[in-house]
Motif scaffolding. Structure first.
Motif: not given
Ligand code: C2E
Ligand code: CA
Ligand code: CA
Ligand code: CA
Length: 279
Positions: A136-137, A141-143
């Motif tokens: 994600l990082q 991206l948002d979780a």
């Protein structure tokens, strides 16, 4: 076969041995595939049962085999689970899903969360939440853009590693769905304890929904239990308009199935983003 002569050796060679060889070859090929971009994801929309608006897409892995063509997961996931390569495969699936989401965002598309299937063996490594957080990082991206689907057997394991791993995933802000609900040994108390975010009701129930009162009662019971625990309810394997109608009647939150859309290659799936409704 008896005339095999010097081949008497071959005559006694059990078919089992041949199969073992084939399996070893397949294993080696699979290990190679994981590192060499032979795995691809197809995406199957999941939609709001009332409106048809896409709520998420499920990433379903395929193996683009250089000789045998596109292989479905049933042809290699069991092998991967057996020999442990599912851990590397699963890591790659997470990476590919995140990379695709990032690309769609970059293209200015109205992305929806992508749901990835995580197998019990992966959960037990205790490493999945770290993998998810890193991916994600890395892709910014948002979780909330990733969801995780796990089968009941993975959630019901006594192992505290599994429970802790699931809690770690949820702590990131990732929703957890129980996959194929109703096919395993459902332990409803456990569902409550784990506070799963949603249930995906197996397509066996969807297909039996129109059979008669007993099957409808069973379905109603599942839905009401899930409701009590505050879980979202997704019906899998919707293949007909009649099934969809019935599911709307039983107040399922979301539906998924060939009637709405088959799993699609990424480009085709991306083209559906932003549509008001898939009905
Ligand atoms: P699943 O997670 O239950 O995924 C749904 C399967 O049902 C998919 O098969 C999908 O193509 C199929 N399906 C969807 N709608 C319908 C329908 O209306 N009718 C029928 N008859 N089938 C429908 P697929 O893609 O062959 O995947 C099979 C299984 O392989 C998945 O079942 C999942 O358990 C596993 N799998 C797929 N991708 C992954 C992955 O990345 N990791 C892991 N661990 N398992 C995966
Ligand atoms: Ca699934
Ligand atoms: Ca959430
Ligand atoms: Ca399923």
């Amino acid at each position: 076969v008896k005339t095999a002569g010097k081949g008497t050796y071959r005559y006694f060679e059990p078919a089992l041995y041949q199969r073992r060889l084939a399996k070893l070859r397949r294993e080696a090929e699979l290990r190679h595939a994981i590192g060499h971009e032979q795995l691809v994801l197809h995406y199957q929309p999941r939609v709001n049962a009332a409106t048809g608006e896409m709520t998420s897409m499920e990433a379903l892995v395929r193996w683009l085999h250089p000789v045998h063509g596109l292989l479905s997961p049933g042809e290699f996931i069991p092998l991967a689970e057996e020999n442990g390569s599912i851990v590397a495969l699963g890591g790659q699936v997470i990476e590919m899903a995140c990379a695709r989401l990032a690309l769609w965002k970059k293209q200015g598309l109205a992305v929806v969360p992508v749901s990835v299937n995580v197998s019990a063996c992966q959960i037990c490594t205790g490493d999945v939440s770290r993998l998810l957080a890193a991916a994600l990082q890395r892709h910014g991206l948002d979780a909330g853009l990733i969801e995780v689907e796990i089968t009941e057997s993975a959630t019901m394991g006594e192992g505290s590693t599994a429970l802790a791993a699931l809690a770690d995933i949820q702590a990131l802000g990732i929703d957890l769905y129980v996959d194929d609900f109703g096919t395993g040994y459902s332990c409803l108390a456990e569902l409550k304890r784990l506070r799963m975010d949603g249930l995906k009701i197996d397509r066996a129930f969807t297909s039996r929904l129109l059979n008669g009162p007993d099957d409808r009662a069973l379905f109603t019971a599942i839905v009401s239990i899930a409701r009590t625990f505050g879980m979202r309810i997704v019906a899998e394997g919707v293949e007909t308009a009649e099934q969809l109608q019935a599911l709307q009647h039983y107040a399922c939150d979301e539906v998924q199935g060939y009637y709405i859309s088959r799993p699609l290659p990424a480009e085709q799936a991306g083209a559906l983003l932003g549509r008001k409704s898939l009905f």
